[in-house]
Design an enzyme around this catalytic site. Structure first.
Site, PDB file in Angstrom:
ATOM      1  N   SER A   1     -58.609  -8.488 -22.650  1.00 20.82           N
ATOM      2  CA  SER A   1     -58.607  -9.425 -21.510  1.00 20.82           C
ATOM      3  C   SER A   1     -60.016  -9.611 -20.964  1.00 20.82           C
ATOM      4  O   SER A   1     -60.306 -10.617 -20.311  1.00 20.82           O
ATOM      5  CB  SER A   1     -57.720  -8.891 -20.393  1.00 20.82           C
ATOM      6  OG  SER A   1     -56.460  -8.534 -20.865  1.00 20.82           O
TER       7      SER A   1
ATOM      8  N   HIS B   1     -58.600  -2.495 -20.166  1.00 22.80           N
ATOM      9  CA  HIS B   1     -58.169  -3.774 -20.733  1.00 22.80           C
ATOM     10  C   HIS B   1     -59.310  -4.453 -21.480  1.00 22.80           C
ATOM     11  O   HIS B   1     -60.016  -5.305 -20.923  1.00 22.80           O
ATOM     12  CB  HIS B   1     -57.604  -4.653 -19.639  1.00 22.80           C
ATOM     13  CG  HIS B   1     -56.393  -4.059 -18.968  1.00 22.80           C
ATOM     14  ND1 HIS B   1     -56.478  -3.014 -18.066  1.00 22.80           N
ATOM     15  CD2 HIS B   1     -55.073  -4.333 -19.101  1.00 22.80           C
ATOM     16  CE1 HIS B   1     -55.253  -2.681 -17.655  1.00 22.80           C
ATOM     17  NE2 HIS B   1     -54.394  -3.464 -18.273  1.00 22.80           N
TER      18      HIS B   1
ATOM     19  N   GLN C   1     -32.878 -13.719   9.872  1.00 21.52           N
ATOM     20  CA  GLN C   1     -34.059 -13.955  10.715  1.00 21.52           C
ATOM     21  C   GLN C   1     -34.495 -12.714  11.501  1.00 21.52           C
ATOM     22  O   GLN C   1     -35.460 -12.777  12.259  1.00 21.52           O
ATOM     23  CB  GLN C   1     -33.768 -15.082  11.720  1.00 21.52           C
ATOM     24  CG  GLN C   1     -33.073 -16.299  11.138  1.00 21.52           C
ATOM     25  CD  GLN C   1     -33.915 -17.030  10.135  1.00 21.52           C
ATOM     26  OE1 GLN C   1     -35.014 -17.491  10.439  1.00 21.52           O
ATOM     27  NE2 GLN C   1     -33.432 -17.128   8.906  1.00 21.52           N
TER      28      GLN C   1
ATOM     29  N   LEU D   1     -51.809  -9.365  -9.470  1.00 21.66           N
ATOM     30  CA  LEU D   1     -52.217 -10.713  -9.891  1.00 21.66           C
ATOM     31  C   LEU D   1     -51.772 -11.812  -8.932  1.00 21.66           C
ATOM     32  O   LEU D   1     -50.803 -11.668  -8.197  1.00 21.66           O
ATOM     33  CB  LEU D   1     -51.681 -10.992 -11.292  1.00 21.66           C
ATOM     34  CG  LEU D   1     -52.348 -10.148 -12.383  1.00 21.66           C
ATOM     35  CD1 LEU D   1     -51.595 -10.259 -13.701  1.00 21.66           C
ATOM     36  CD2 LEU D   1     -53.794 -10.571 -12.555  1.00 21.66           C
TER      37      LEU D   1
ATOM     38  N   HIS E   1     -39.735 -11.979  16.992  1.00 18.93           N
ATOM     39  CA  HIS E   1     -38.299 -12.023  16.695  1.00 18.93           C
ATOM     40  C   HIS E   1     -37.813 -10.750  16.002  1.00 18.93           C
ATOM     41  O   HIS E   1     -37.061 -10.790  15.028  1.00 18.93           O
ATOM     42  CB  HIS E   1     -37.965 -13.249  15.831  1.00 18.93           C
ATOM     43  CG  HIS E   1     -38.169 -14.540  16.565  1.00 18.93           C
ATOM     44  ND1 HIS E   1     -39.414 -14.966  16.960  1.00 18.93           N
ATOM     45  CD2 HIS E   1     -37.291 -15.479  16.992  1.00 18.93           C
ATOM     46  CE1 HIS E   1     -39.295 -16.124  17.595  1.00 18.93           C
ATOM     47  NE2 HIS E   1     -38.032 -16.447  17.635  1.00 18.93           N
TER      48      HIS E   1
ATOM     49  N   PHE F   1     -40.420 -12.255   8.133  1.00 17.83           N
ATOM     50  CA  PHE F   1     -41.005 -13.023   7.029  1.00 17.83           C
ATOM     51  C   PHE F   1     -42.335 -12.445   6.542  1.00 17.83           C
ATOM     52  O   PHE F   1     -42.871 -12.881   5.515  1.00 17.83           O
ATOM     53  CB  PHE F   1     -41.093 -14.502   7.382  1.00 17.83           C
ATOM     54  CG  PHE F   1     -39.729 -15.101   7.611  1.00 17.83           C
ATOM     55  CD1 PHE F   1     -38.714 -14.916   6.683  1.00 17.83           C
ATOM     56  CD2 PHE F   1     -39.427 -15.783   8.777  1.00 17.83           C
ATOM     57  CE1 PHE F   1     -37.433 -15.413   6.894  1.00 17.83           C
ATOM     58  CE2 PHE F   1     -38.153 -16.290   9.000  1.00 17.83           C
ATOM     59  CZ  PHE F   1     -37.153 -16.106   8.058  1.00 17.83           C
TER      60      PHE F   1
ATOM     61  N   ARG G   1     -43.345 -12.047  22.791  1.00 13.62           N
ATOM     62  CA  ARG G   1     -43.921 -12.975  21.804  1.00 13.62           C
ATOM     63  C   ARG G   1     -44.746 -14.049  22.512  1.00 13.62           C
ATOM     64  O   ARG G   1     -45.780 -14.499  22.021  1.00 13.62           O
ATOM     65  CB  ARG G   1     -42.818 -13.628  20.964  1.00 13.62           C
ATOM     66  CG  ARG G   1     -41.852 -14.461  21.765  1.00 13.62           C
ATOM     67  CD  ARG G   1     -40.775 -15.071  20.861  1.00 13.62           C
ATOM     68  NE  ARG G   1     -39.718 -15.657  21.660  1.00 13.62           N
ATOM     69  CZ  ARG G   1     -39.320 -16.941  21.563  1.00 13.62           C
ATOM     70  NH1 ARG G   1     -39.904 -17.755  20.707  1.00 13.62           N
ATOM     71  NH2 ARG G   1     -38.340 -17.386  22.317  1.00 13.62           N
TER      72      ARG G   1
ATOM     73  N   GLU H   1     -46.136 -17.507   3.335  1.00  3.14           N
ATOM     74  CA  GLU H   1     -46.638 -16.282   3.966  1.00  3.14           C
ATOM     75  C   GLU H   1     -47.567 -15.489   3.055  1.00  3.14           C
ATOM     76  O   GLU H   1     -48.517 -14.849   3.530  1.00  3.14           O
ATOM     77  CB  GLU H   1     -45.463 -15.413   4.410  1.00  3.14           C
ATOM     78  CG  GLU H   1     -44.568 -16.051   5.483  1.00  3.14           C
ATOM     79  CD  GLU H   1     -43.555 -17.044   4.945  1.00  3.14           C
ATOM     80  OE1 GLU H   1     -43.467 -17.221   3.703  1.00  3.14           O
ATOM     81  OE2 GLU H   1     -42.849 -17.667   5.763  1.00  3.14           O
TER      82      GLU H   1
ATOM     83  N   GLY I   1     -52.012 -15.703 -17.144  1.00  2.00           N
ATOM     84  CA  GLY I   1     -50.715 -15.099 -16.822  1.00  2.00           C
ATOM     85  C   GLY I   1     -50.402 -15.180 -15.341  1.00  2.00           C
ATOM     86  O   GLY I   1     -49.273 -15.462 -14.940  1.00  2.00           O
TER      87      GLY I   1
END
Lengths: 643, 643
Positions: A32, A29, A448, A117, A436, A412, A339, A387, A163
């Site tokens: 850039s 590149h 979930q 990115l 979970h 998640f 947990r 997250e 960008g």
């Protein structure tokens, strides 16, 4: 005060190297890289403090090149400041060189891998927070506090493209950095207007960049990214430690310095052909290849240390020595959710390992990291419902020698797959906790339920996946994760389940191990399970025993790497019949891990029980039955197999 | 002008239902629902226009409950407006009811699934853009244009929580919505201060919300979310179509209406115990369970149509009839990259199917969707480097009857795993294109290589994965994706490869199919490959033939579902020896798909060749050799197997 004329010459030299490297290999590149030359050179010659002979010097400032595709700039820059030789540059993008297309830790000055990115700012935030944490770190190693006196705060710089500002992860880092007043963090945006395929979202509208950044609680300044005098003034006058992180918004020209490339679309990732290269070099004018810039050394008094050093290893060995699992309070048959055991184990671990930090995404009352927060608030980071940034911050903290444990609902973590993937290429020492897991969460429903998490983590370079079946095993998994380098994933369940192991049994658990929990000389087949389905498998085995059907049950708590030896032995002793049971989709989970063990066996038959119907809301046991992975489903399947 | 007193009574009724539903089942998010009651009731009784008897009415406004955990509010609201019965409500969160813990399309008024926070605004943006596109859509179905005259723009509403504003995906939707001037989109933020485990990032600082939203180009207004009079004034005076999307920032109290819950931490996701429920109901005062609100009907003249209607099916059948692949311009042995064939095929498809839209994340010159952009600019959406929002927008467009093709580097689709996962639960008709698969991209290195994409898509509910080996097959895959409902993933490669199929052969390709490309009666084993490794497999087979070693080669272009029948037949005819070759990590890819076919066979031996060493920068062929998945690697492995 830096000599502007010398900086101009250095900029010319860096441009020459950029053009030479990319034209030689025929990829890379170029344009850039050219837009950020003055930004980089002015910073390296003025404010940036770094011991090029000792990248591990804890007093070093840090810099992350978030726009990793500008790797020609990165390598050219270090060459112009004596960190690399011209010969090193000739290896660029060739298979045996550490100078890859996008920088990663194979390159001695790269703390982390970049190239996806929008991740650099979060990583930089993690480093900045780690630097601020160092002198405060609680723990037993008193010499640790001692050695962190006369502490002066290094600065973390992150060079970004315009960008990548479209990536939401950048705004997650923004909001969290200002929340934590990370004022030793400086972002630099190379606003060269053009993305890969056209104009960026905001083009050259630097005022809108400024408005957005300021609204997110940062100090923002706009500057001409090619005006060396203005840049030198900015760097020399810029003060950190004012309560806000800082963004330098630099208006630049893509391809700057080569007229045929300047502000022209369609050259992204394309080097100049040889003949154009020669024209471009003429245009650059006289290049002094003997010229070298100088980066100032950091403050010698700064004593606190990073991952590679004694503190880290001593705290690790401390946690090794302490008989951690012995402290587990749970008794056999007592009901506790894994947990919950995770949160409690982590809090005890924090006492013996001062480098353990806990991150959570607004579910600390579900992952039980709130007990860690209560006891070690300075080492707990509420990362809110963001997250992607949580993972990037952890990668940055790990690069600074901390041992981050990142917790949220397992499902998640899929939000941050790309960040976790890059963490693998960064060889990051980050530990993930996913709670979970599976349909056993019950009424909250599919959105979930972690049903793809094992599949995801199995694809991560060098990852280890541990899935404890009870609270005592959970403590052991947390210890194994803290004692061993690399990416770990610990999977836990929501419902309370009975304790089945003594701490002495759990202490035997190891990476790549398993536990045979039911066994007889007349076992007709082998059940392989882990976590909540192991409990179901034990119920099934005990039911079947009453029917005079003996089966072997293996707790495959180490899903990756899996215990091939034990599985092979069991299969050979149980008519080559194996049944796997998992609260996970059929693709990429425990069942597939076991299938791979027997791929070339040519005798063993593997039957997979997994979540094969689209799950819904319902009671945990109802759903386990519905998906046919409960003791009932296991018994039915086994009787069917045995005819 | 709405009757405020009646709205107060409706609000009381909705609160009663919320409390009753959650206490009855013993789970659910009571206090997150209570904070948004006035917001919802005031909207439904004034500005919102919807035909409750015909959710498919194209003239309907749309509403997305992005804070899906507030499902008690959703169901209570529709009950209070005669969309559901009190009996329906008794099913809440039970295994046979469509009223799940988080809404999904099993519930008749839910266009999509919510429950993973921060996704609703992007989906709403997709719906808003689709509504704006409808009258403009190009294509052959002239009656389509006709029927979309006198078009009045419905509005899309998105109710969000304040906690989810920490998600970067929300800011991606913000920046893209203002870029496209989506002024028929209205977001509502329920700023109730408390997240699941504590105060949110910004708490009740509504002014900072306003500043951020305005900086992102939206019109923002702050209001007391419990003041019905103020809300009614706002809805009745609020005008859309002013060039900017609108956000209503409502300051609310979590648990509003029940003193023991109001602004109290620790009640998230916890219903009231029976005795507290009774207290709470007393506190509500007189509840009129016979009262029902009324939602105004939409403009009857609006004629344009959505997925369930004739246009959609007629355009689908149109694309079915047109002999699309016949138009393929590539000749046998001509070299063309499958990623290029994708862009060209999509452009031809667009002509026969006016509902096809193309989305790309600033790589349209790499995925070759730029040719689509040139020919159908109104149906092309530059989504910039914000993959999460790109996927959510596509889900919204699909819910409106369009057929979105979402393209970027395959590796960057991992950025949106959570959105793709939720798209599965939305039963979304979205087609994904992942280019630059595997190490064959060469010098750019690991960060740009899709090596986990097949594993990811195999875990998506009801997904289909197609991986063409040449340009002609690519055209067929694009047609199959457009002709069939559901989530499709088409994987393409960067390097140019020879065309091996005629269009007549390609026309036989089907979902769940495969193609035997080398076969003899003396085949010693079967090679299963697809994409770039199929080309390598063919080279290997031809080399081996010279050595008098015949092998069968199967193009498993349909990775999911895989062609079990053909694979079983081949194995049985080739000494039960199968070797799989894939430019993907060993976990979760083609090899594992094949392993599952033979899991219970007890005879077949499967040998997997995959990307087993950490990849780096280098020439494509060098890297294929390095990973031992090139013709050389295949030959070596086969000779080793055959001894």
């Amino acid at each position: 005060m830096a000599d502007i004329e010398k900086l101009e010459k250095l900029a010319r030299l860096v441009r020459f190297y950029i053009l030479e490297m990319t034209t030689r290999v025929g990829s890379g590149h170029t344009n850039s890289s050219l837009s950020a030359v003055e930004l980089a050179v002015s910073l390296f010659s003025t404010k940036f403090r770094f011991d090029l002979k000792n990248p591990e010097n804890p007093a070093n400032d840090r810099i992350i090149f978030s726009k990793g595709h500008a790797s020609p700039l990165v390598y050219a820059l270090y060459a112009a400041y004596s960190g690399l030789t011209e010969k090193d540059l000739t290896g660029y993008r060739t298979i045996n060189s550490p100078l890859e297309g996008h920088p990663n830790p194979r390159f001695k000055y790269a703390d982390v891998a970049t190239g996806s990115l929008g991740q650099g700012l979060g990583i930089g935030l993690g480093m900045a927070l780690a630097l601020r944490l160092a002198p405060l770190t609680q723990g037993k190693l008193s010499d640790y506090q001692l050695r962190t006196t006369n502490y002066e705060l290094p600065t973390v710089y992150v060079l970004m493209g315009d960008g990548e500002f479209a990536e939401g992860s950048v705004w997650e880092a923004m909001e969290v950095a200002s929340y934590y007043k990370a004022d030793n963090l400086i972002g630099i945006v190379d606003v060269n207007r053009l993305g890969q395929s056209g104009e960026t979202l905001l083009g050259w509208d630097v005022e809108t960049y400024k408005k957005r950044v300021e609204a997110f609680g940062w100090q923002a300044m706009v500057i001409d990214g090619h005006d060396l005098k203005a840049l030198v003034d900015l760097w020399t006058s810029l003060e950190t430690g004012k309560g806000k992180p800082v963004i330098v918004i630099a208006k630049t020209v893509k391809g700057k310095g080569v007229s045929m490339l300047e502000d022209v679309n369609g050259w992204h990732g394309r080097p100049l052909p040889q003949e154009d290269f020669e024209k471009a070099v003429k245009e650059l004018g006289n290049v002094d290849k003997s010229l070298r810039g100088k980066v100032a050394l950091p403050d010698k008094n700064m004593k606190f240390s990073t991952r590679s050093n004694s503190i880290y290893s001593s705290s690790l060995s401390a946690s090794l020595k302490v008989n951690f699992v012995e402290k587990v309070p749970y008794k056999i048959n007592e009901e506790i959710a894994t947990r919950k055991a995770y949160g409690e184990a982590l809090t005890v671990l924090a006492e013996v390992n001062p480098l353990v930090v806990s991150l959570d995404a607004d579910v600390k009352n579900s992952t039980y990291t709130e007990s860690f927060n209560d006891k070690y608030p300075k080492r707990f980071y509420e990362m809110f419902i963001a997250e992607q940034n949580m993972v990037s911050v952890a990668v940055g903290m790990a690069a600074m020698g901390y041992v981050p444990f990142v917790a949220t609902f397992g499902v998640f973590l899929t939000r941050a797959f790309d960040q976790i993937r890059m963490a693998g290429y960064s060889r990051a020492n980050v530990k993930f906790l996913g709670s979970h897991a599976g349909v056993s969460i019950g009424e909250d429903g599919p959105s979930q339920m972690a049903l793809q998490d094992i599949a995801m983590f199995r694809t991560i370079d060098g990852s280890t996946i541990l899935y404890p079946a009870d609270g005592v095993a959970t403590w052991r998994m947390v210890q194994l994760a803290s004692k061993n380098e690399g990416i770990f994933y610990i999977r836990t369940n929501r419902p309370a389940t009975p304790v089945i192991y003594t701490y002495k049994e759990a202490e035997q658990f190891k990476i790549g191990g398993s536990k045979v929990v039911r066994s007889s000389s007349t076992d007709k087949l082998t059940i392989v399970a882990c976590g909540v389905t192991l409990i179901e498998a034990l119920r099934a085995a005990d039911e079947l025993k009453k029917k005079k059907v003996n089966v072997r049950v293996i707790d495959a708590y180490s899903v990756k790497p899996i215990d091939e030896k034990t599985l092979r032995k069991a299969a050979s002793e149980t008519n080559n019949l194996v049944i796997t049971v998992e609260d996970h989709y059929p693709e990429g989970g425990l069942g597939d891990a076991v299938l791979n063990v027997f791929a070339q066996d040519g005798q063993v038959k593997v039957f997979k029980l997994a979540v094969a119907k689209m799950p819904k809301s319902g009671k945990p046991q109802e759903l386990l039955d519905y998906e046919e992975i409960s003791s009932r489903g296991i018994i039915d399947k086994i009787l069917q197999i045995l005819g």
